[in-house]
Enzyme design. Structure first.
Site, PDB file in Angstrom:
ATOM      1  N   LYS A 192      -0.586  -5.319  -9.066  1.00 28.84           N
ATOM      2  CA  LYS A 192      -1.783  -4.137  -9.723  1.00 28.84           C
ATOM      3  C   LYS A 192      -2.479  -4.756 -10.611  1.00 28.84           C
ATOM      4  CE  LYS A 192      -2.525  -0.904  -7.369  1.00 28.84           C
ATOM      5  NZ  LYS A 192      -3.536  -0.683  -6.189  1.00 28.84           N
ATOM      6  N   HIS A 328       1.090  -0.421   2.544  1.00 29.38           N
ATOM      7  CA  HIS A 328       0.170   0.458   1.631  1.00 29.38           C
ATOM      8  C   HIS A 328       1.689   1.579   1.081  1.00 29.38           C
ATOM      9  CE1 HIS A 328      -1.381   3.916  -0.509  1.00 29.38           C
ATOM     10  NE2 HIS A 328      -2.171   3.307  -0.968  1.00 29.38           N
TER      11      HIS A 328
HETATM   12  O1  GKR Z   1      -0.075   3.614  -7.500  1.00 30.91           O
HETATM   13  O2  GKR Z   1      -1.707   3.675  -8.621  1.00 30.91           O
HETATM   14  C1  GKR Z   1      -1.583   3.915  -7.826  1.00 30.91           C
HETATM   15  C2  GKR Z   1      -1.805   3.043  -6.622  1.00 30.91           C
HETATM   16  O3  GKR Z   1      -3.436   2.467  -7.031  1.00 30.91           O
HETATM   17  C3  GKR Z   1      -2.266   3.476  -5.640  1.00 30.91           C
HETATM   18  O4  GKR Z   1      -2.552   4.546  -5.707  1.00 30.91           O
HETATM   19  C4  GKR Z   1      -2.594   3.069  -5.080  1.00 30.91           C
HETATM   20  O5  GKR Z   1      -3.302   3.029  -3.524  1.00 30.91           O
HETATM   21  O6  GKR Z   1      -0.597   1.587  -4.305  1.00 30.91           O
HETATM   22  C5  GKR Z   1      -1.780   1.338  -4.093  1.00 30.91           C
HETATM   23  C6  GKR Z   1      -2.865   0.222  -3.645  1.00 30.91           C
HETATM   24  O7  GKR Z   1      -2.755  -0.217  -2.821  1.00 30.91           O
HETATM   25  O8  GKR Z   1      -4.258   0.721  -4.001  1.00 30.91           O
HETATM   26 MG    MG Z   2      -4.051  -1.696  -2.556  1.00 31.92          MG
END
Ligand code: GKR
Ligand code: MG
Length: 433
Positions: A192, A328
């Protein structure tokens, strides 16, 4: 068989201070566990987003759910009003679960999955086998790495151990990956991004490649934090690292932005596919994403795409359009993990390892009877048990509800957490770089 009771259990789940372009995770993530009881004495379960909005949306359809035959869901879908006919259904600014325009699909999904669990138990078959049989016996998941501050989630006496420590540079990200892979056996890696300046994230991906080699496909997801120019530069600099089964996920905001990144990469001879769960969040987005060649891999999610059957339909749509399919995730417990595994098994086009936040939660927060769902070599084995294959631990459910009731917040707000702990003036700006 009729639905005689609909029970909705709010849950607060300890969550470490993970970072993304949305901000920082709060000490507890919110989830909802749904239970459907039938006149035949069968109970079906599902898990969905938590907090006021998602729970109120389920309450709105209660009278249409109770009394219904769990096999008859098409009429439920048709009777549920669209919350709006137009508007921004992307996740550019709003995270899943917090977008009012997802209301219909995510609320229907919570009922659909619980009804599939009921039907599976009634006929003695696992959910994926109700849908025509499994394309695979094991659903594969990826090591989902996050930049994070120190802390394991939870508060005070209820704080969790900080298993992964602070991870804000390439070495600690590699350490996190090593720990996660040693524990779960994952074979694909997702970072991420959208948290640190792009060069630092490029360095992290390169270090992961040096450490793990080409056998572990890599993906990075900055959730639209980069401009088209920056996305192109990162795509060019990481063209080798993101090859061989990897992808570049939601680098820039909007389908137009994604299409432009793709065009520039292709012109530079770089075929790295672009994936999206931000610009493409519902079936209606797919044809346009394909027409513009903005997205080559759709990131599905049974929770807000409308359930497990909808995912299987999406699999066939992606196949017909020549698009790839992945999955996702958001913070979730074992009930969601099993729904995701059944959806993956029933969707032949889903050939990438699915995302999962599961490693970020602990045994103390699991609501599944018998404790955490096990991974073997990065996979969840599809059980032969009827339905989803898991049942609820009611003592745990009561503990998670008690925690929920004590919490002062009822929705996910990662920006507020950033302002509280990192920078009092923090605002989500897209693109940031
Ligand atoms: O858990 O902060 C998180 C992610 O950013 C999540 O909310 C996203 O929706 O994992 C997700 C993504 O792939 O964008
Ligand atoms: Mg994503």
């Amino acid at each position: 068989m009729r639905i005689s009771e609909l029970r909705v259990h709010p849950a607060a789940v300890a969550d470490p201070p993970l970072r993304s372009s949305y901000g920082r995770h709060a000490p507890y993530a919110l989830r909802t566990i749904v239970e459907i009881k039938t006149t035949d004495g069968v109970t079906g379960i599902s898990e969905t987003y938590g907090g006021e909005g998602p729970m109120a949306a389920i309450e709105e359809i209660r009278s249409d759910v109770v009394g219904r035959d769990p096999f008859q869901l098409l009429s439920l879908w048709r009777s549920m009003s669209e919350s709006a006919t137009d508007g921004d259904r992307t996740q550019t600014m709003l995270v899943p679960g917090e977008n009012p325009l997802d209301k219909k699909t995510r609320t229907f999904a919570a009922i659909e999955i619980a009804c599939l669990d009921v039907i599976g138990k009634a006929v003695g078959k696992p959910v994926c086998d109700l849908l025509g049989g499994r394309a695979r016996d094991n659903a594969s998941f990826s090591a989902y790495l996050f930049y994070k501050h120190g802390g394991g989630g939870g508060l005070g006496q209820d704080a969790r151990d900080d298993e992964y420590g602070e991870c804000l540079d390439p070495r600690s990200i590699v350490r996190q990956a090593r720990q996660m892979i040693a524990k779960y056996g994952f074979r694909e890696i997702k970072l991420k991004g959208g948290v640190l300046p792009p060069d630092e994230e490029i360095a992290a991906i390169r270090t992961l490649r040096e450490e793990f080699g080409t056998a572990y496909p890599l993906r990075i997801d900055p959730n639209c934090a980069w401009s088209v120019e920056t996305s192109f530069r990162v795509g060019r600099e990481l063209c080798e690292e993101l090859a061989n089964g990897g992808y570049l996920e939601d680098p820039a905001p909007g389908l137009d932005g994604m299409a432009e990144v793709r065009k520039r990469l292709l012109a530079a001879g770089i075929g790295t596919p672009l994936a999206s769960n931000v610009a493409v969040t519902c079936v209606a987005h797919v044809p346009e994403a394909h027409r513009q060649d903005a997205v080559q891999i759709v990131l599905s999610d049974p929770h807000y795409w409308g359930g497990i059957r909808r995912l299987q339909q999406l699999s066939f749509l992606c196949e017909a359009l020549g698009m790839g399919l992945s999955m996702h995730s958001n913070n979730h417990l074992g009930v969601s993990l099993m729904a995701m595994a059944h959806a993956a098994a029933a969707s032949p086009r889903l050939t990438f390892a699915c995302d999962t936040h599961y490693p970020w939660q602990t045994e103390r927060d699991e609501v599944v009877e018998g404790g955490r769902v096990r991974f073997v070599d990065g996979c969840v084995r599809l059980p032969d048990k009827p339905g989803l294959g898991v049942s609820l631990d009611y003592d745990q459910l009561a503990r998670l509800r008690e925690r929920y009731e004590k919490l002062p917040y009822r929705r996910r707000d990662d920006e507020a957490e950033m302002r509280k702990h990192v920078d009092p003036n923090w605002k989500r700006v897209l693109p940031r770089w």
